[in-house]
Design a protein around this motif. Sequence first.
Motif, PDB file in Angstrom:
ATOM      1  N   GLY A   1       0.661  -1.132  -0.009  1.00 50.45           N
ATOM      2  CA  GLY A   1       0.066   0.116  -0.117  1.00 50.45           C
ATOM      3  C   GLY A   1       0.706   1.258  -0.272  1.00 50.45           C
ATOM      4  O   GLY A   1       0.447   2.185  -0.888  1.00 50.45           O
ATOM      5  N   PRO A   2       1.757   1.525   0.764  1.00 54.18           N
ATOM      6  CA  PRO A   2       2.596   2.563   0.790  1.00 54.18           C
ATOM      7  C   PRO A   2       3.365   2.866  -0.625  1.00 54.18           C
ATOM      8  O   PRO A   2       3.644   4.059  -0.819  1.00 54.18           O
ATOM      9  N   MET A   3       3.862   1.971  -1.307  1.00 51.89           N
ATOM     10  CA  MET A   3       4.697   2.084  -2.281  1.00 51.89           C
ATOM     11  C   MET A   3       3.532   2.416  -3.537  1.00 51.89           C
ATOM     12  O   MET A   3       3.972   3.196  -4.306  1.00 51.89           O
ATOM     13  N   ILE A   4       2.398   1.951  -3.426  1.00 53.17           N
ATOM     14  CA  ILE A   4       1.168   2.218  -4.449  1.00 53.17           C
ATOM     15  C   ILE A   4       0.832   3.757  -4.268  1.00 53.17           C
ATOM     16  O   ILE A   4       0.681   4.605  -5.111  1.00 53.17           O
ATOM     17  N   GLY A   5       0.661   4.142  -2.955  1.00 50.54           N
ATOM     18  CA  GLY A   5       0.334   5.490  -2.562  1.00 50.54           C
ATOM     19  C   GLY A   5       1.440   6.370  -2.914  1.00 50.54           C
ATOM     20  O   GLY A   5       1.065   7.466  -3.572  1.00 50.54           O
ATOM     21  N   SER A   6       2.697   6.212  -2.681  1.00 54.11           N
ATOM     22  CA  SER A   6       3.722   7.044  -2.951  1.00 54.11           C
ATOM     23  C   SER A   6       3.896   7.291  -4.548  1.00 54.11           C
ATOM     24  O   SER A   6       4.209   8.325  -5.102  1.00 54.11           O
ATOM     25  N   TRP A   7       3.724   6.184  -5.325  1.00 50.52           N
ATOM     26  CA  TRP A   7       3.964   6.185  -6.665  1.00 50.52           C
ATOM     27  C   TRP A   7       2.839   7.208  -7.345  1.00 50.52           C
ATOM     28  O   TRP A   7       3.006   7.763  -8.252  1.00 50.52           O
ATOM     29  N   LEU A   8       1.454   6.931  -7.012  1.00 47.74           N
ATOM     30  CA  LEU A   8       0.443   7.654  -7.278  1.00 47.74           C
ATOM     31  C   LEU A   8       0.516   9.129  -6.829  1.00 47.74           C
ATOM     32  O   LEU A   8       0.246  10.173  -7.767  1.00 47.74           O
ATOM     33  N   PHE A   9       1.030   9.361  -5.767  1.00 45.30           N
ATOM     34  CA  PHE A   9       1.389  10.615  -5.369  1.00 45.30           C
ATOM     35  C   PHE A   9       2.105  11.486  -6.191  1.00 45.30           C
ATOM     36  O   PHE A   9       1.977  12.619  -6.693  1.00 45.30           O
ATOM     37  N   LEU A  10       3.185  10.881  -6.835  1.00 48.28           N
ATOM     38  CA  LEU A  10       4.266  11.374  -7.655  1.00 48.28           C
ATOM     39  C   LEU A  10       3.822  11.812  -8.884  1.00 48.28           C
ATOM     40  O   LEU A  10       4.149  12.692  -9.506  1.00 48.28           O
ATOM     41  N   ARG A  11       2.778  11.202  -9.412  1.00 50.39           N
ATOM     42  CA  ARG A  11       1.749  11.385 -10.486  1.00 50.39           C
ATOM     43  C   ARG A  11       0.580  12.206 -10.579  1.00 50.39           C
ATOM     44  O   ARG A  11       0.210  12.760 -11.569  1.00 50.39           O
ATOM     45  N   LEU A  12      -0.058  12.259  -9.491  1.00 51.45           N
ATOM     46  CA  LEU A  12      -1.406  12.621  -9.450  1.00 51.45           C
ATOM     47  C   LEU A  12      -1.348  13.894  -8.273  1.00 51.45           C
ATOM     48  O   LEU A  12      -2.385  14.834  -8.466  1.00 51.45           O
ATOM     49  N   ASP A  13      -0.357  14.120  -7.431  1.00 52.46           N
ATOM     50  CA  ASP A  13      -0.239  15.363  -6.407  1.00 52.46           C
ATOM     51  C   ASP A  13      -1.771  15.125  -5.658  1.00 52.46           C
ATOM     52  O   ASP A  13      -1.814  14.025  -5.332  1.00 52.46           O
ATOM     53  N   GLY A  14      -2.397  16.163  -5.383  1.00 55.06           N
ATOM     54  CA  GLY A  14      -3.392  16.261  -4.588  1.00 55.06           C
ATOM     55  C   GLY A  14      -4.589  15.497  -4.894  1.00 55.06           C
ATOM     56  O   GLY A  14      -5.384  15.105  -3.937  1.00 55.06           O
ATOM     57  N   LEU A  15      -4.763  15.042  -6.244  1.00 58.01           N
ATOM     58  CA  LEU A  15      -5.689  14.182  -6.698  1.00 58.01           C
ATOM     59  C   LEU A  15      -5.442  12.782  -6.308  1.00 58.01           C
ATOM     60  O   LEU A  15      -6.406  11.889  -6.465  1.00 58.01           O
ATOM     61  N   VAL A  16      -4.544  12.617  -5.600  1.00 55.13           N
ATOM     62  CA  VAL A  16      -4.055  11.217  -5.180  1.00 55.13           C
ATOM     63  C   VAL A  16      -5.094  10.646  -4.064  1.00 55.13           C
ATOM     64  O   VAL A  16      -5.625   9.452  -4.154  1.00 55.13           O
ATOM     65  N   TRP A  17      -5.693  11.437  -3.306  1.00 56.89           N
ATOM     66  CA  TRP A  17      -6.723  11.130  -2.313  1.00 56.89           C
ATOM     67  C   TRP A  17      -7.998  10.501  -2.662  1.00 56.89           C
ATOM     68  O   TRP A  17      -8.387   9.388  -2.320  1.00 56.89           O
ATOM     69  N   PRO A  18      -8.711  11.163  -3.713  1.00 52.89           N
ATOM     70  CA  PRO A  18     -10.008  10.543  -4.258  1.00 52.89           C
ATOM     71  C   PRO A  18      -9.695   9.266  -4.986  1.00 52.89           C
ATOM     72  O   PRO A  18     -10.537   8.313  -5.004  1.00 52.89           O
ATOM     73  N   VAL A  19      -8.424   9.218  -5.444  1.00 52.22           N
ATOM     74  CA  VAL A  19      -8.151   8.059  -6.255  1.00 52.22           C
ATOM     75  C   VAL A  19      -7.663   6.813  -5.439  1.00 52.22           C
ATOM     76  O   VAL A  19      -8.392   5.769  -5.572  1.00 52.22           O
ATOM     77  N   ILE A  20      -7.040   6.963  -4.047  1.00 48.53           N
ATOM     78  CA  ILE A  20      -6.965   6.056  -3.359  1.00 48.53           C
ATOM     79  C   ILE A  20      -8.209   5.516  -2.430  1.00 48.53           C
ATOM     80  O   ILE A  20      -8.270   4.614  -2.285  1.00 48.53           O
ATOM     81  N   ALA A  21      -8.954   6.781  -2.345  1.00 45.39           N
ATOM     82  CA  ALA A  21     -10.223   6.426  -1.527  1.00 45.39           C
ATOM     83  C   ALA A  21     -11.013   5.276  -2.296  1.00 45.39           C
ATOM     84  O   ALA A  21     -12.058   4.610  -1.902  1.00 45.39           O
ATOM     85  N   MET A  22     -10.882   5.524  -3.748  1.00 47.32           N
ATOM     86  CA  MET A  22     -11.669   4.458  -4.491  1.00 47.32           C
ATOM     87  C   MET A  22     -11.308   2.855  -4.146  1.00 47.32           C
ATOM     88  O   MET A  22     -12.154   1.941  -4.473  1.00 47.32           O
ATOM     89  N   GLY A  23     -10.153   2.547  -3.467  1.00 44.08           N
ATOM     90  CA  GLY A  23      -9.700   1.414  -3.147  1.00 44.08           C
ATOM     91  C   GLY A  23     -10.810   0.840  -1.778  1.00 44.08           C
ATOM     92  O   GLY A  23     -11.322  -0.166  -1.926  1.00 44.08           O
TER      93      GLY A  23
END
Length: 439
Positions: free
Chosen positions: A378-400
């Motif tokens: 999970g931490p690796m996936i989240g960090s990777w998404l953050f580097l690409r989505l910035d603040g939009l990472v949170w709604p994307v992660i919440a889809m999980g």
Amino acid sequence: MASDTTVEVADAGAGERAQRATVWGTFREAPLPVKTVLAGVLVNRLSGFLQVFLVLFLTAKGYSDGDTVLALGIYGAGAVAGSLIGGTLADRMGVRNATVVSMGSTSVLTAALLYVPSFPALLAAIALVSLASQLFRPASATLLAELTAENRQVMIFAMYRFGLNLGATGAPLIGFALYNAGGHGYTLLFWGEAVIALVYTVFAWATLPARVGPAPAGATTDREEAQGGGYAAVIRDRRYLLYLIAAFCHAAVYMQYLSTLPLYMKDEGLALFWYTFAVSLNGFIVIAFELLLTKLSQEWPLKVTIGLGFALVGAGVAFYGLPIGPAAVIVGTLIWSIGEIIGGPAVFAYPAAAGPARLRSRYIGSFQFMFGLGTAVGPMIGSWLFLRLDGLVWPVIAMGSLLATVFGLIAVSRPELPPAKTADPAQAEGQPSHRSEST
């Protein structure tokens, strides 16, 4: 010396079952082996110094940052594998033997870390000690499920989680005290962990039953494995597979507060104080209120508590994305912390009732494997998404969490455990008690 006879659950009277399962009442009526396991979980986490101080230990020995990252990855992989293997050991060797093997080998391997001569040998020792330290988890959870009345299971697993959380909170403090005691540094630290594990090994051998349930047929034989028993039977349970996917997604989202959140707050220019306050807030809420809230939530259908817990964790994580500064961090953490204490005990209790009694340790082991895998990746996936989505990472992660909620509601489509006030757990909702199945 412990007796090798099989331990059976003594049914309480209907009047006692009708009472609400209080924290102290549940603990008081629990048999000695259950109390041993609850104490062992706390002791195991309180003595878990290795995971906390591993990075400092490796850097003190002169290893590079790359070596340290590799060692941490191997430690995590060993811990995840240990949960899966532990389910098999509990099935084949029995609860007591699996626990003794786990804690005894942990004791020896932890002390050995101080004396291995090379980095490859050190990596092998780290992998083995992390694997060994997790082997007892499925055995412990199986024993709790077998020796606890069905209408007390959510509360007993709340106690199990309380021991995990309290131990994880206290371990760094105890480890730091040992590290500074007498100037012995890591020698006293690792030997202290080894001795604590060894003491619990002896105590477990003296108090835990060899097996729970009817022993002769309790173990899965090689022939059963070849015909699709063991984990193969778990995989064929499509409803439970959905639950395992839900557990993975939930754990992956839950772990974002340790990885993606600090990266996000640094990028937003928020003070470190707000991050440490949020983490402390979560720890305080879980330790102070989970057992108290479980007195109420244990009476709800598992479908409700599990689904609500998954959903609130996702809602709290999504809240981090609101542009309101530190308030988003604090309120978001509060929301998913409430979800954790509502759903956590039920999430951990459900696997024990999800399948046939003869496969209980495999169902528990597969859950702990998937939950551990989620916390690892999970931490690796989240960090990777953050580097690409910035603040939009949170709604994307919440889809999980949304996926976890949907799959969880489908998987737990009927109440598997009776509510805490049910007069006869064996007849609740017309379902036979899972203990009545021949094992």
